[in-house]
Design an enzyme around this catalytic site. Structure first.
Site, mmCIF file in Angstrom:
data_model
loop_
_atom_site.group_PDB
_atom_site.id
_atom_site.type_symbol
_atom_site.label_atom_id
_atom_site.label_comp_id
_atom_site.label_asym_id
_atom_site.label_seq_id
_atom_site.Cartn_x
_atom_site.Cartn_y
_atom_site.Cartn_z
ATOM 1 N N THR A 1 0.913 -1.053 -0.033
ATOM 2 C CA THR A 1 -0.039 -0.031 -0.028
ATOM 3 C C THR A 1 0.873 1.342 0.034
ATOM 4 O O THR A 1 2.077 1.092 0.319
ATOM 5 C CB THR A 1 -0.971 -0.088 1.187
ATOM 6 O OG1 THR A 1 -1.558 1.153 1.364
ATOM 7 C CG2 THR A 1 -0.112 -0.269 2.604
ATOM 8 N N ASP A 2 0.541 2.529 -0.445
ATOM 9 C CA ASP A 2 1.165 3.681 -0.299
ATOM 10 C C ASP A 2 1.037 4.124 1.124
ATOM 11 O O ASP A 2 1.685 5.077 1.405
ATOM 12 C CB ASP A 2 0.277 4.769 -1.449
ATOM 13 C CG ASP A 2 -1.264 5.048 -0.961
ATOM 14 O OD1 ASP A 2 -1.686 4.399 0.069
ATOM 15 O OD2 ASP A 2 -1.741 5.663 -1.576
ATOM 16 N N GLU A 3 0.246 3.673 2.016
ATOM 17 C CA GLU A 3 0.379 3.944 3.438
ATOM 18 C C GLU A 3 1.660 3.981 3.970
ATOM 19 O O GLU A 3 1.761 4.402 5.042
ATOM 20 C CB GLU A 3 -0.964 3.510 4.082
ATOM 21 C CG GLU A 3 -2.304 3.858 3.608
ATOM 22 C CD GLU A 3 -3.441 3.459 4.645
ATOM 23 O OE1 GLU A 3 -3.388 3.448 5.755
ATOM 24 O OE2 GLU A 3 -4.405 3.579 4.037
ATOM 25 N N TYR B 1 -2.052 -0.423 11.130
ATOM 26 C CA TYR B 1 -2.164 -1.272 9.562
ATOM 27 C C TYR B 1 -0.662 -0.835 8.827
ATOM 28 O O TYR B 1 -0.291 -1.660 8.285
ATOM 29 C CB TYR B 1 -3.377 -0.743 8.972
ATOM 30 C CG TYR B 1 -3.346 -1.163 7.461
ATOM 31 C CD1 TYR B 1 -3.550 -2.424 7.251
ATOM 32 C CD2 TYR B 1 -3.416 -0.060 6.439
ATOM 33 C CE1 TYR B 1 -3.518 -2.613 5.546
ATOM 34 C CE2 TYR B 1 -3.315 -0.208 5.240
ATOM 35 C CZ TYR B 1 -3.427 -1.741 4.795
ATOM 36 O OH TYR B 1 -3.295 -1.934 3.373
ATOM 37 N N LYS C 1 1.960 -3.224 7.480
ATOM 38 C CA LYS C 1 2.451 -3.531 5.942
ATOM 39 C C LYS C 1 3.724 -3.013 5.442
ATOM 40 O O LYS C 1 4.541 -3.720 4.704
ATOM 41 C CB LYS C 1 1.432 -2.487 5.089
ATOM 42 C CG LYS C 1 -0.028 -3.118 5.098
ATOM 43 C CD LYS C 1 -0.290 -4.501 4.469
ATOM 44 C CE LYS C 1 -0.084 -4.387 2.977
ATOM 45 N NZ LYS C 1 -0.449 -5.822 2.317
HETATM 46 P P1 NAD Z 1 -9.513 -7.208 2.229
HETATM 47 O O1 NAD Z 1 -9.790 -6.965 3.400
HETATM 48 O O2 NAD Z 1 -10.839 -7.061 1.442
HETATM 49 O O3 NAD Z 1 -9.407 -8.754 2.005
HETATM 50 C C1 NAD Z 1 -8.548 -9.456 2.552
HETATM 51 C C2 NAD Z 1 -8.633 -10.963 2.347
HETATM 52 O O4 NAD Z 1 -7.386 -11.536 3.022
HETATM 53 C C3 NAD Z 1 -10.052 -11.432 2.952
HETATM 54 O O5 NAD Z 1 -10.356 -12.437 2.024
HETATM 55 C C4 NAD Z 1 -9.482 -12.394 4.114
HETATM 56 O O6 NAD Z 1 -10.377 -13.347 4.340
HETATM 57 C C5 NAD Z 1 -8.104 -12.621 3.938
HETATM 58 N N1 NAD Z 1 -7.232 -13.052 4.951
HETATM 59 C C6 NAD Z 1 -7.015 -12.117 6.130
HETATM 60 N N2 NAD Z 1 -6.121 -12.709 6.919
HETATM 61 C C7 NAD Z 1 -5.722 -13.879 6.223
HETATM 62 C C8 NAD Z 1 -4.813 -14.936 6.672
HETATM 63 N N3 NAD Z 1 -4.278 -14.893 7.673
HETATM 64 N N4 NAD Z 1 -4.458 -15.888 5.897
HETATM 65 C C9 NAD Z 1 -5.120 -16.001 4.716
HETATM 66 N N5 NAD Z 1 -6.250 -15.305 4.130
HETATM 67 C C10 NAD Z 1 -6.497 -14.051 5.062
HETATM 68 O O7 NAD Z 1 -8.235 -6.403 1.634
HETATM 69 P P2 NAD Z 1 -8.254 -5.837 0.149
HETATM 70 O O8 NAD Z 1 -8.632 -4.391 0.120
HETATM 71 O O9 NAD Z 1 -8.753 -6.688 -0.897
HETATM 72 O O10 NAD Z 1 -6.514 -5.679 0.247
HETATM 73 C C11 NAD Z 1 -5.884 -6.620 -0.384
HETATM 74 C C12 NAD Z 1 -4.480 -6.399 -0.325
HETATM 75 O O11 NAD Z 1 -4.138 -5.122 -0.752
HETATM 76 C C13 NAD Z 1 -3.811 -6.276 1.068
HETATM 77 O O12 NAD Z 1 -2.688 -6.692 1.149
HETATM 78 C C14 NAD Z 1 -3.801 -4.679 1.321
HETATM 79 O O13 NAD Z 1 -2.998 -4.166 2.346
HETATM 80 C C15 NAD Z 1 -3.545 -4.271 -0.087
HETATM 81 N N6 NAD Z 1 -4.030 -2.855 -0.609
HETATM 82 C C16 NAD Z 1 -5.326 -2.675 -0.415
HETATM 83 C C17 NAD Z 1 -5.867 -1.457 -0.987
HETATM 84 C C18 NAD Z 1 -7.300 -0.801 -0.849
HETATM 85 O O14 NAD Z 1 -7.505 0.169 -1.294
HETATM 86 N N7 NAD Z 1 -8.382 -1.551 -0.649
HETATM 87 C C19 NAD Z 1 -4.932 -0.553 -1.442
HETATM 88 C C20 NAD Z 1 -3.390 -0.883 -1.653
HETATM 89 C C21 NAD Z 1 -2.979 -1.910 -1.041
HETATM 90 O O1 DAU Z 2 -4.123 3.903 0.632
HETATM 91 C C1 DAU Z 2 -4.376 2.711 0.489
HETATM 92 C C2 DAU Z 2 -5.291 2.144 1.553
HETATM 93 O O2 DAU Z 2 -6.641 2.507 1.293
HETATM 94 C C3 DAU Z 2 -5.244 0.473 1.744
HETATM 95 O O3 DAU Z 2 -3.955 0.318 2.211
HETATM 96 C C4 DAU Z 2 -6.124 0.190 2.986
HETATM 97 O O4 DAU Z 2 -6.130 -1.236 3.043
HETATM 98 C C5 DAU Z 2 -7.469 0.540 2.338
HETATM 99 O O5 DAU Z 2 -8.439 0.393 3.617
HETATM 100 C C6 DAU Z 2 -7.556 2.247 2.409
HETATM 101 O O6 DAU Z 2 -7.186 2.939 3.445
HETATM 102 P P1 DAU Z 2 -8.008 4.149 3.740
HETATM 103 O O7 DAU Z 2 -7.808 4.334 5.478
HETATM 104 O O8 DAU Z 2 -7.404 5.374 3.042
HETATM 105 O O9 DAU Z 2 -9.527 3.768 3.415
HETATM 106 P P2 DAU Z 2 -10.791 4.116 4.102
HETATM 107 O O10 DAU Z 2 -11.895 3.671 2.977
HETATM 108 O O11 DAU Z 2 -10.974 3.520 5.648
HETATM 109 O O12 DAU Z 2 -10.751 5.778 4.227
HETATM 110 C C7 DAU Z 2 -10.751 6.522 3.221
HETATM 111 C C8 DAU Z 2 -11.050 7.724 3.817
HETATM 112 O O13 DAU Z 2 -11.946 8.060 4.176
HETATM 113 C C9 DAU Z 2 -9.865 8.395 4.910
HETATM 114 O O14 DAU Z 2 -9.372 9.525 4.983
HETATM 115 C C10 DAU Z 2 -10.827 7.903 6.267
HETATM 116 C C11 DAU Z 2 -12.112 8.629 5.565
HETATM 117 N N1 DAU Z 2 -13.303 7.936 6.048
HETATM 118 C C12 DAU Z 2 -13.506 6.575 6.056
HETATM 119 C C13 DAU Z 2 -14.635 6.021 6.867
HETATM 120 C C14 DAU Z 2 -14.732 4.603 6.753
HETATM 121 C C15 DAU Z 2 -14.442 8.885 6.705
HETATM 122 O O15 DAU Z 2 -14.355 9.931 6.410
HETATM 123 N N2 DAU Z 2 -15.555 8.109 7.182
HETATM 124 C C16 DAU Z 2 -15.505 7.019 7.023
HETATM 125 O O16 DAU Z 2 -16.567 6.264 7.692
#
Ligand code: NAD
Ligand code: DAU
Length: 355
Positions: free
Chosen positions: A132-134, A158, A162
């Site tokens: 992730t970019d975080e 988190y 990562k």
């Molecule tokens: P998600 O939470 O929707 O899905 C995670 C999946 O991993 C789920 O299906 C869960 O059951 C599985 N899982 C969790 N713990 C596990 C374990 N111990 N063993 C096997 N499976 C397990 O997450 P996502 O949003 O699909 O993100 C996927 C990946 O991409 C993550 O590594 C996250 O850090 C990264 N990522 C997400 C975003 C985003 O915006 N969602 C952005 C950048 C990077």
């Molecule tokens: O940047 C990549 C990341 O983006 C991934 O690594 C994470 O897995 C993914 O969950 C996401 O993280 P964020 O914290 O940016 O996503 P989230 O959807 O939780 O929140 C997006 C923005 O919106 C953040 O600034 C918090 C805000 N927010 C979120 C929720 C859930 C609100 O204002 N209200 C809310 O109820």
């Protein structure tokens, strides 16, 4: 054959669906099915012999070793993680276990498998770590976007977990020669996004007539990428990424949260107008900010474009419309994910202000 972890989550399931739609190569999908894993995302693959689903933990070394020995994948793509920042603030333990310890165990199992491969297979093998970019921390308004050589400055449990996993992956390449590539992506959105995250939460709450909880002043900025563009970038990095390198993936779509919420409301006003003629935007409610909330993320995605020729296909306007339309067309999926554990989370996180 490739092996993915976390392929029942949001990005993983989109990746599995796209992969099988575009190639005849089979996938072993290892997923623990936590609250975020949902086999309903993969229902269309029920009769597809190229999708082999295994419920299990990426940290279960014996299981992973057995799957590698049995299926002999040419690549492993590691999506599995605890992914929600707010949950990591309430309870970091699972993040340490899955994101750090789990990645370590997976790396060790993969290393043992890779070492024993015949030379040609060993050379062709890839371990792609999805990050992730975080990990880069928070930008001010005027900072340049994150490039691959930015310092790691994670600010939440988190992102720290990562960051730790990225360092392990890097070290397994540097020390043991494991053929790894890492991707660091911005915020994804699109189908099958669990409604604890900003965009799906806003859609689901708006339709249910509930408050739309904006943290703090709503001026935090994220860089949004349509999930299918992320999947195509991962396929490209898997195909042509340079070993040991990292690639930043982003959508060139920096937007303040409040603008995102207003965009979602405007689309719902158009596609599913309220009976009383009022806008969904009247449901916007400001709530207490996230502790340690990162102010701005932005990705400089020029390296992946320059070196691998990848660019996002969707603009934010096209992607967000598709997303809202998907949620309107898939109300059964939404209803099914809003089970007891989801309701418990909402009442804990929003302390009654949204339920
Ligand atoms: P998600 O939470 O929707 O899905 C995670 C999946 O991993 C789920 O299906 C869960 O059951 C599985 N899982 C969790 N713990 C596990 C374990 N111990 N063993 C096997 N499976 C397990 O997450 P996502 O949003 O699909 O993100 C996927 C990946 O991409 C993550 O590594 C996250 O850090 C990264 N990522 C997400 C975003 C985003 O915006 N969602 C952005 C950048 C990077
Ligand atoms: O940047 C990549 C990341 O983006 C991934 O690594 C994470 O897995 C993914 O969950 C996401 O993280 P964020 O914290 O940016 O996503 P989230 O959807 O939780 O929140 C997006 C923005 O919106 C953040 O600034 C918090 C805000 N927010 C979120 C929720 C859930 C609100 O204002 N209200 C809310 O109820």
């Amino acid at each position: 054959m490739i092996l993915v972890t976390g392929g029942a989550g949001f990005i993983g399931s989109n990746f599995v669906l796209d992969w099988l739609a575009q190639s005849g190569e089979a996938i072993v999908n290892l997923d623990k099915l936590t609250y975020a894993g949902n086999l309903e995302n993969l229902a269309s693959l029920q009769d597809n012999p190229n999708h082999i689903f295994v419920q299990g933990d990426l940290g279960d070394s014996a299981l992973v070793a057995q799957l590698l020995a049995q299926h002999r994948p040419r690549a492993v793509v590691n999506f599995a993680a605890e992914s929600h920042v707010d949950r990591s603030i309430h309870g970091p333990e699972d993040f340490i276990q899955t994101n750090i310890v789990g990645t370590f165990r997976l790396l060790e199992a993969v290393r043992a498998y890779w070492l024993a491969l015949p030379e040609a297979d060993k050379t062709a093998f890839r371990f792609l770590h999805v990050s992730t970019d975080e990990v880069y921390g928070s930008l001010t308004k005027d900072d340049p976007p994150f490039a691959e050589d930015n310092r790691y400055e994670p600010n939440s449990p988190y992102s720290a977990s990562k960051a730790a996993s990225d360092h392990l992956v890097r070290a397994w390449h540097h020390t043991y020669g494991l053929p790894v590539v890492t991707t660091n992506c911005s915020n994804n959105y699109g189908p099958y996004h669990f409604p604890e995250k900003l965009i799906p939460l806003m859609i689901v709450n708006a339709l249910a007539g509930k408050p739309l909880p904006v943290y703090g002043d709503g001026q935090q900025i994220r860089d949004w990428l349509y999930v299918k563009d992320h999947c195509s970038a991962i396929r490209r990095v898997l195909e042509a990424g340079t070993l040991g390198e990292t690639y930043n993936i982003g959508g060139w779509n920096e937007k303040p949260n409040l603008e995102i919420v207003h965009t979602v409301c405007a689309l719902l006003d158009e596609l599913r107008p309220k009976a009383d003629g009022s806008s969904y935007a009247t449901q916007i409610t400001y709530v207490t900010d996230r502790p340690g909330h990162d102010r701005r993320y932005a990705i400089d995605a020029r390296k992946i474009e320059r070196e691998l020729g990848w660019k996002p296909a969707e603009t934010f306007e096209t992607g967000i419309r598709k997303t809202v339309e998907w949620y309107l067309a898939n109300s059964d999926w939404v209803a099914h994910v809003q089970n007891g554990s989801y309701r418990d989370w909402v009442s804990k996180q929003y302390a009654g202000s949204v339920a």
